[in-house]
Design an enzyme around this catalytic site. Structure first.
Site, short mmCIF file in Angstrom:
data_model
loop_
_atom_site.label_atom_id
_atom_site.label_comp_id
_atom_site.label_asym_id
_atom_site.label_seq_id
_atom_site.Cartn_x
_atom_site.Cartn_y
_atom_site.Cartn_z
N SER A 208 1.07 -1.18 0.13
CA SER A 208 -0.18 0.15 0.10
C SER A 208 0.79 1.08 0.29
CB SER A 208 -0.87 -0.03 0.81
OG SER A 208 -2.16 0.95 1.42
N LYS A 212 4.51 2.46 -2.58
CA LYS A 212 4.50 3.75 -2.88
C LYS A 212 6.12 4.24 -2.62
CE LYS A 212 0.17 5.40 -2.12
NZ LYS A 212 -0.75 4.44 -3.29
N TRP A 299 -9.67 -0.49 -5.31
CA TRP A 299 -8.94 1.13 -4.85
C TRP A 299 -8.26 1.59 -5.51
CZ3 TRP A 299 -12.18 4.97 -4.60
CH2 TRP A 299 -11.67 6.41 -4.13
N HIS A 350 -7.00 -5.57 0.29
CA HIS A 350 -6.02 -4.85 0.25
C HIS A 350 -5.53 -5.19 1.83
CE1 HIS A 350 -3.79 -1.41 -0.86
NE2 HIS A 350 -3.88 -1.19 0.79
#
Length: 370
Positions: A208, A212, A299, A350
């Protein structure tokens, strides 16, 4: 894929000229891409390795039922705004006559319970026992040691220690994701000094928002042999153009501290960005990269994460590797292992799971780290 989404051409320089060789990529296009991401997305860090950087290590043998040595490392530094510490936890396999070992470094964004140094609380988010059993050192740091995950005007953490601006903070100043990536690079500074670690075979991984940061750290720092991004979504592995789920505006509105101020000017106008995330993945080349998605994680948008990988393939081909070629989007639990590039889609939501870790290590076993 590039034409369908209107993506910037990863092999065409800012001056419009085509990149035709590895030398041109390394000397011209790659530095341009990193500069664009610093300017418009992640921000420009004011310091690389501080001159004050030191390591204090506590070593405990006989951990994980006698299969590992635990190392707890305080990575310390100071700047004009004070002092800081990033705590690195490391379990190294303890096998007679073996080592140095390849390592997985996780950028943990789930808090201390997932990384219990006593291992009384085990978590599939960071399965240190399984990582060690497969012949890898398991390293982890909590990203909030570098910078709290709050919109505090970038006054705390490493920003408060190193930033010195006259007047308003610049629009391209580094933000929170960049601070976390900076922490990963300082952990790599330590791993290079540890004789039990093969510093040429270190993977940086994250889930998540941690994913990044792992991508940005891996793009910047060529010491990482493998970059793993798990469900990093918007401004991680997923393309911004044509993305479903979380958009640039949605992520900037909800987490304004993650990216620099310039990035906010692209809210609702992704097509105007001079970069897209395939260019970030391409900046890792020719080192190995692995992206993972979950089929119910709308998402993050698995299709856009996979599309970014395919759009980076031309740069891997320039270096003599086929990446994933033109492989179609896979079904769940059908991992793809290509040349210096891998991907899987997992059933579920997720999260970072034991299944994900097994696939990362399968990819590493196939040549990325061994």
């Amino acid at each position: 894929m590039t034409a369908e989404r209107g993506l910037p051409d990863v092999l065409r320089g800012n001056n419009g000229e085509r990149i035709e060789s590895v030398d041109e990529w390394r000397s011209k296009r790659r530095p341009e891409i990193l500069a664009l991401f610093r300017t418009y997305v992640y921000g420009r860090e004011p310091i690389d390795r501080p001159a004050s950087l030191t390591f204090e290590t506590a070593v405990t043998p006989g951990m994980l039922d006698g299969r590992a040595v635990r190392k707890q490392v305080d990575i310390r530094f100071e700047g004009p705004g004070g002092r800081g510490t990033i705590r690195l936890l490391l379990f190294v396999p303890d096998e007679e006559g073996k080592g140095p070992y390849p390592a997985f470094l996780l950028l943990n964004n789930r808090g201390a319970l997932t990384t219990d140094p006593q291992r009384q609380v085990g978590s599939p988010f960071w399965p240190a026992e399984r990582i060690v059993a497969r012949g890898y050192a398991a390293a982890v740091l909590d990203v909030e040691d570098a910078d709290p995950d709050v919109d505090d005007g970038h006054r705390d953490g490493v920003h408060g220690i190193f930033d010195r601006f006259d007047g308003e903070r610049p629009a391209d100043a580094w933000a929170t994701i960049a601070a976390w990536a900076w922490a990963a690079r300082r952990a790599m500074d330590y791993l290079e000094t540890d004789p039990d670690i093969d510093a040429g075979r270190v993977a940086v991984a994250g889930h998540s928002r941690g994913g990044k940061a792992s991508l940005w750290a891996g793009a910047l720092d060529e010491r990482f042999a493998l970059v793993v991004s798990n469900e990093s979504g918007s401004t991680g592995a997923a393309l911004s153009r044509g993305k479903r789920g979380e958009t640039v505006q949605a992520i900037n509105d909800r987490f304004p501290h993650w990216f620099n101020r310039n990035y906010k000017s692209f809210n609702g106008r992704e097509e105007a960005l001079p970069v897209d995330q395939h260019m970030l993945i391409a900046a890792v080349a020719p080192r190995a990269v692995y992206v993972a998605s979950a089929d119910r994680d709308e998402w993050a948008d698995p299709a856009s994460e996979y599309a970014a990988l395919l759009a980076a393939v031309p740069v891997y081909r320039l270096h003599g590797f086929n990446g994933l070629g033109d492989a179609p989007f896979p079904a769940p639990e059908s991992p793809l292992i290509g040349e210096r590039m891998g991907y899987h889609l997992r059933s579920g939501v997720h999260d970072l799971t034991a299944y994900d870790w097994e696939r990362f290590m399968d990819f590493a076993d196939a040549g990325a780290l061994k």
